[in-house]
Structures are given as C-alpha cells and as structure tokens.
Design a protein around this motif. Structure first.
Motif, PDB file in Angstrom:
ATOM      1  N   TYR A   2      -3.098  22.520 -14.823  1.00  0.00           N
ATOM      2  CA  TYR A   2      -3.737  23.740 -15.292  1.00  0.00           C
ATOM      3  C   TYR A   2      -4.152  24.588 -14.104  1.00  0.00           C
ATOM      4  O   TYR A   2      -4.166  24.126 -12.975  1.00  0.00           O
ATOM      5  CB  TYR A   2      -4.951  23.421 -16.165  1.00  0.00           C
ATOM      6  CG  TYR A   2      -5.994  22.570 -15.471  1.00  0.00           C
ATOM      7  CD1 TYR A   2      -6.968  23.151 -14.666  1.00  0.00           C
ATOM      8  CD2 TYR A   2      -5.998  21.194 -15.615  1.00  0.00           C
ATOM      9  CE1 TYR A   2      -7.914  22.384 -14.022  1.00  0.00           C
ATOM     10  CE2 TYR A   2      -6.949  20.415 -14.969  1.00  0.00           C
ATOM     11  CZ  TYR A   2      -7.908  21.025 -14.186  1.00  0.00           C
ATOM     12  OH  TYR A   2      -8.836  20.264 -13.537  1.00  0.00           O
ATOM     13  N   SER A  22      -3.174  26.480 -19.300  1.00  0.00           N
ATOM     14  CA  SER A  22      -2.120  25.484 -19.173  1.00  0.00           C
ATOM     15  C   SER A  22      -1.085  25.711 -20.267  1.00  0.00           C
ATOM     16  O   SER A  22      -1.415  25.664 -21.455  1.00  0.00           O
ATOM     17  CB  SER A  22      -2.689  24.070 -19.294  1.00  0.00           C
ATOM     18  OG  SER A  22      -1.659  23.113 -19.193  1.00  0.00           O
ATOM     19  N   LYS A  23       0.154  25.993 -19.870  1.00  0.00           N
ATOM     20  CA  LYS A  23       1.289  26.092 -20.790  1.00  0.00           C
ATOM     21  C   LYS A  23       1.009  27.001 -21.988  1.00  0.00           C
ATOM     22  O   LYS A  23       1.259  26.631 -23.134  1.00  0.00           O
ATOM     23  CB  LYS A  23       1.690  24.701 -21.249  1.00  0.00           C
ATOM     24  CG  LYS A  23       2.122  23.817 -20.095  1.00  0.00           C
ATOM     25  CD  LYS A  23       2.482  22.432 -20.543  1.00  0.00           C
ATOM     26  CE  LYS A  23       2.838  21.619 -19.306  1.00  0.00           C
ATOM     27  NZ  LYS A  23       3.127  20.240 -19.615  1.00  0.00           N
ATOM     28  N   GLY A 124       0.700  31.854 -26.392  1.00  0.00           N
ATOM     29  CA  GLY A 124       2.141  31.782 -26.557  1.00  0.00           C
ATOM     30  C   GLY A 124       2.554  32.147 -27.965  1.00  0.00           C
ATOM     31  O   GLY A 124       1.730  32.503 -28.805  1.00  0.00           O
TER      32      GLY A 124
END
Length: 126
Positions: A2, A22-23, A124
């Motif tokens: 992260y 993170s992602k 996302g």
C-alpha cells in the motif's frame, strides 16, 4: 503493498497512517480532529460532523467522492447518541448507503472523543 498519500489533514500523532491506498481501494480511520490534529469539543453532532468532513476531505484527496465509500465501521461511547449521530450521518450519505456497523464501546483513546470510524473506499470499477 500500500501507499500513504497526502490528505490535507493533520498527521496522526502516533505511529499510524490515517489513510492508505492499495489496488484501487482506500483504507482509512477518522476521528473528529481539527486542522491542528486536536479533538473538537462538543456533543456527538459536532464530533460526527467534523469526522465526516475529514472523511470527505480524505476521499477527495484520494480522487473519489462519498459515493465511493463502500464500508464504514463506527465506534461510539454512548448508545444514547445513536439517533443524533445518524441524523448527521444522513447529511453526508444518501441511498444506496455504504455498508455500516455501529459498535458501542466503553471508551476511545483520546479524552473527550465520542466517536471514531474506519472506512473502505473503492476507487476502481464496480
């Protein structure tokens, strides 16, 4: 892994990050602190409003909006404050609401602090 990012809020006073990415997800903890990092004084409405403003500032600095908040965990020290907290919460969120849990705790780490939260934000695709 992260990454920590700038939120525009006062840095935490302990060995913690108040928000990390993170992602495509943002994980954060928020308290009712002012720009100096001090706990705002006042009742549950005052503290909830400040904490949710801090949440909104952090989400915006990560590139999202409050509509991207997927999950919240709230911790309050007085069960009788639930309705007043919910009243302020409804000023910031609209249906469909983030998934949420609310837990009544004996006390929080900072003297005078009535509420604390953690949140997960999805930046996302859905």
């Amino acid at each position: 892994m992260y990454e920590k990012f700038a939120t525009g809020l006062a840095e935490a006073k302990g060995p913690v990050s108040t928000a990390v990415k993170s992602k495509g997800l943002v994980f954060m903890a928020q308290i009712p602190k002012d720009q100096n990092g001090d706990i705002v004084r006042g009742d549950i409405r005052v503290q909830t409003r400040q904490m949710l403003r801090n949440l909104e500032t952090t989400v915006k600095s990560a590139g999202g909006t409050l509509r991207d908040v997927a999950q919240i965990a709230l911790f309050i020290v007085n069960r009788d404050d639930f309705d007043a907290m919910n009243e302020i919460y409804a000023e910031f969120f609209e249906a469909p609401y983030p998934a949420r849990s609310t837990v009544v705790v004996k006390e929080l780490i900072a003297p005078g602090m009535l509420i604390e939260m953690t949140a997960i934000v999805s930046l996302g695709p859905a």
